[in-house]
Design a protein around this motif. Structure first.
Motif, PDB file in Angstrom:
ATOM      1  N   CYS A 197       0.798  -1.234   0.000  1.00  0.00           N
ATOM      2  CA  CYS A 197       0.000   0.000   0.000  1.00  0.00           C
ATOM      3  C   CYS A 197       0.826   1.277   0.000  1.00  0.00           C
ATOM      4  CB  CYS A 197      -0.936   0.016   1.219  1.00  0.00           C
ATOM      5  SG  CYS A 197      -2.101  -1.345   1.218  1.00  0.00           S
ATOM      6  N   GLY A 198       2.103   1.190   0.312  1.00  0.00           N
ATOM      7  CA  GLY A 198       2.945   2.367   0.315  1.00  0.00           C
ATOM      8  C   GLY A 198       3.216   2.908   1.709  1.00  0.00           C
ATOM      9  N   ALA A 199       4.094   3.895   1.751  1.00  0.00           N
ATOM     10  CA  ALA A 199       4.616   4.430   3.003  1.00  0.00           C
ATOM     11  C   ALA A 199       3.559   4.988   3.959  1.00  0.00           C
ATOM     12  CB  ALA A 199       5.686   5.483   2.710  1.00  0.00           C
ATOM     13  N   PRO A 200       2.648   5.861   3.514  1.00  0.00           N
ATOM     14  CA  PRO A 200       1.697   6.423   4.485  1.00  0.00           C
ATOM     15  C   PRO A 200       0.807   5.359   5.123  1.00  0.00           C
ATOM     16  CG  PRO A 200       1.644   7.682   2.433  1.00  0.00           C
ATOM     17  CD  PRO A 200       2.479   6.463   2.186  1.00  0.00           C
ATOM     18  N   PHE A 201       0.360   4.404   4.320  1.00  0.00           N
ATOM     19  CA  PHE A 201      -0.510   3.349   4.839  1.00  0.00           C
ATOM     20  C   PHE A 201       0.294   2.378   5.711  1.00  0.00           C
ATOM     21  CE2 PHE A 201      -2.884   4.975   1.254  1.00  0.00           C
ATOM     22  CZ  PHE A 201      -4.173   5.042   1.761  1.00  0.00           C
ATOM     23  N   GLY A 202       1.520   2.087   5.320  1.00  0.00           N
ATOM     24  CA  GLY A 202       2.384   1.237   6.131  1.00  0.00           C
ATOM     25  C   GLY A 202       2.663   1.856   7.485  1.00  0.00           C
ATOM     26  N   LEU A 203       2.938   3.156   7.484  1.00  0.00           N
ATOM     27  CA  LEU A 203       3.156   3.892   8.736  1.00  0.00           C
ATOM     28  C   LEU A 203       1.915   3.821   9.617  1.00  0.00           C
ATOM     29  CD1 LEU A 203       4.758   5.931  10.528  1.00  0.00           C
ATOM     30  CD2 LEU A 203       3.745   7.740   9.139  1.00  0.00           C
TER      31      LEU A 203
END
Length: 184
Positions: free
Chosen positions: A51-57
């Protein structure tokens, strides 16, 4: 990865947060299984890679918090460094998947995964040493806890996570990162 809509990313992230609650419950029948197998790390790393960085964070923050509130695992005393570690995993996995483009999916996944796993452990160790338990964390204790004890979990993550991402791609549940047309 190819185009994955915001809604699909949000749904996958929610599923990964739920897995952060359910997976550790399955492992906690085994003594010290959380520290050994690191089951909560799997959905957070998957979320960042897919899902990418913002969602992973977000998954790295919400997953351990939800698990702690619902199951008391991790206990509140262990929650802050775990939040840091898992947030970095999700963030770095997403950033690396965005930056790394070897034209080989497994290579991209392993480079991104390994980088995230090392970065999360380093940042969590530094945070623990400086913020959460200043003066009480030794290099030996950090290496022992984050690498030696967790070695079965690290191996499990390295074997399982890339295979799950590839299987999701092959099942067309997530867009293909590379297509023949895109590689030409």
């Amino acid at each position: 990865m190819g185009k994955l809509s915001y809604v699909k990313r949000a749904i996958i992230t929610a599923a990964c947060v739920a897995l952060c609650v359910v997976l550790p419950m399955a492992f906690h029948a085994i003594p010290n299984a959380g520290s050994i197998y690191c089951p909560m790390h799997i959905p957070v790393l998957l979320c960042g890679l897919i899902c990418g960085a913002p969602f992973g964070l977000l998954c790295g923050l919400l997953g351990p918090l939800a698990s702690s509130l619902i199951t008391q695992m991790p206990p509140m005393a262990y929650l802050p460094p775990m939040l840091v570690e898992l947030a970095v995993y999700g963030l770095v996995a997403g950033v690396m998947m965005h930056l790394i483009k070897t034209k080989h999916l497994y290579a991209d996944l392993y480079i991104s995964l390994a980088t995230a796993m090392v970065a999360g452990r380093i940042v969590a160790g530094v945070a623990k040493a400086l913020l959460f338990a200043p003066g009480k964390v030794t290099l030996a204790a950090w290496a022992g806890g984050y690498f030696v004890t967790a070695l079965p979990g690290i191996l499990l993550q390295l074997l399982l996570i890339p295979s799950v991402v590839v299987a999701l791609e092959k099942a067309k549940l997530i867009p293909a990162r590379y297509t023949k047309k895109r590689m030409q």
